[in-house]
Design a protein around this motif. Sequence first.
Motif, short mmCIF file in Angstrom:
data_model
loop_
_atom_site.label_atom_id
_atom_site.label_comp_id
_atom_site.label_asym_id
_atom_site.label_seq_id
_atom_site.Cartn_x
_atom_site.Cartn_y
_atom_site.Cartn_z
N LEU A 61 0.84 -1.20 0.00
CA LEU A 61 0.00 0.00 0.00
C LEU A 61 0.88 1.25 0.00
O LEU A 61 0.59 2.23 -0.71
CB LEU A 61 -0.92 -0.01 1.22
N ALA A 62 1.95 1.24 0.78
CA ALA A 62 2.85 2.40 0.85
C ALA A 62 3.44 2.70 -0.52
O ALA A 62 3.46 3.86 -0.97
CB ALA A 62 3.96 2.13 1.86
N VAL A 63 3.91 1.67 -1.22
CA VAL A 63 4.52 1.90 -2.54
C VAL A 63 3.48 2.36 -3.55
O VAL A 63 3.73 3.25 -4.36
CB VAL A 63 5.23 0.62 -3.01
N ALA A 64 2.28 1.76 -3.50
CA ALA A 64 1.22 2.17 -4.43
C ALA A 64 0.83 3.63 -4.19
O ALA A 64 0.62 4.39 -5.15
CB ALA A 64 0.00 1.26 -4.28
N LEU A 65 0.72 4.03 -2.94
CA LEU A 65 0.40 5.42 -2.63
C LEU A 65 1.52 6.35 -3.10
O LEU A 65 1.26 7.44 -3.63
CB LEU A 65 0.17 5.58 -1.13
N ASP A 66 2.76 5.93 -2.91
CA ASP A 66 3.90 6.74 -3.34
C ASP A 66 3.87 6.95 -4.85
O ASP A 66 4.06 8.06 -5.35
CB ASP A 66 5.20 6.05 -2.92
N ARG A 67 3.59 5.89 -5.58
CA ARG A 67 3.56 5.99 -7.04
C ARG A 67 2.34 6.76 -7.54
O ARG A 67 2.34 7.28 -8.65
CB ARG A 67 3.59 4.59 -7.65
N SER A 68 1.31 6.84 -6.70
CA SER A 68 0.13 7.61 -7.08
C SER A 68 0.29 9.10 -6.74
O SER A 68 -0.58 9.90 -7.08
CB SER A 68 -1.11 7.06 -6.37
N GLY A 69 1.39 9.46 -6.06
CA GLY A 69 1.65 10.86 -5.75
C GLY A 69 1.33 11.28 -4.33
O GLY A 69 1.55 12.44 -3.97
N ASP A 70 0.84 10.36 -3.51
CA ASP A 70 0.49 10.70 -2.12
C ASP A 70 1.68 10.36 -1.22
O ASP A 70 1.67 9.35 -0.51
CB ASP A 70 -0.76 9.94 -1.70
N ARG A 71 2.71 11.20 -1.25
CA ARG A 71 3.95 10.92 -0.53
C ARG A 71 3.75 10.83 0.98
O ARG A 71 4.29 9.95 1.63
CB ARG A 71 5.00 11.98 -0.85
#
Length: 334
Positions: free
Chosen positions: A204-214
């Motif tokens: 989930l952390a990596v998916a959020l990071d790649r979606s722009g939600d740092r």
Amino acid sequence: MKRLARALVTTVAFVLAVAPGARADTPPSVWERARDPEAAEAFDLHRAVQQRLVRTAVAEVDFGERERVLAMLVRAGAEHHENALLRFDLAQVYSLLENYPRAAQVLKAAIAKFPDHPAVDGAWLRLAFACGHLGDHLCEREAYGEVLRRETEELARATPTLNLAETQMHLGDLKEAIEGYREALRIAGRVPARETAPLATWGLAVALDRSGDRLAAEKEARFAIEMLRSMGRPHLLRSKGEVFFTPEYEIHWYEGLGMAARARVATSARDAAELWRQAAKSFGEYVKGGEAKGDAWLAIAKARLAEAKSEHERAERRALREPQPAPIGQDITL
């Protein structure tokens, strides 16, 4: 990052996986042997194969023995045999020998030939793992989808749900991936799936990071790190017997994000500088691997690398103004 379900890594449990309710693995009766000696001979070979593979699972990995088992099955014509169990045995051995192209090939043909066989449920999961190792995410998505369509027990759905979310992320569908990781977390909260929660949180952390939600990504990364520490499994991501990454350089994003998340809340400038240095190193490794593969996330990885380098320089400048730590054993004057 994909989780290898322990119940399917060991040969002993695979026998159970391909024989729900023992229907697929029931030995023929005396009358059945007399009526169909060829089928009885095929079953005896299947049982012998499983017994020999069990020994290689509980001892040190014995590729020589597995090669000998493979030779037995090849001599018997297992790939095109009318006994489905021998086909699934052959695919199992190919997987154990890490010959995933042949494992996937045999499984696809066996599933098509015997779509209603009791062993096919386990075969779909084996196919998903094989395609995952190959980086064939379309095949992997179809296989995990079929596993989840057939499986009703939540504990058995945990790993396929987690891995399907990872597959969706590889295919660029971040919305579906994020929803999948959250579903895996919901399952982990209801059943004793110990490693599922931290691995789903990492995904989930990596998916959020790649979606722009740092900010949300780094929060989830810190939570995943703390969970693994509390479990005594801080190095789970590097445990090849339980977790694998396709492509292999994918792990560097996880590690880079983890270092950045820790650096963001470090109380010491020196600690922050070291963490940002490691984050830059990890994202640099990801960029290196991604450039060779034409990675879909390469632009974002380069941005994360640039940020880590910049933050490292800022932290080092702050560290120069930070009081030196007192030597061990020296009194501190307040």
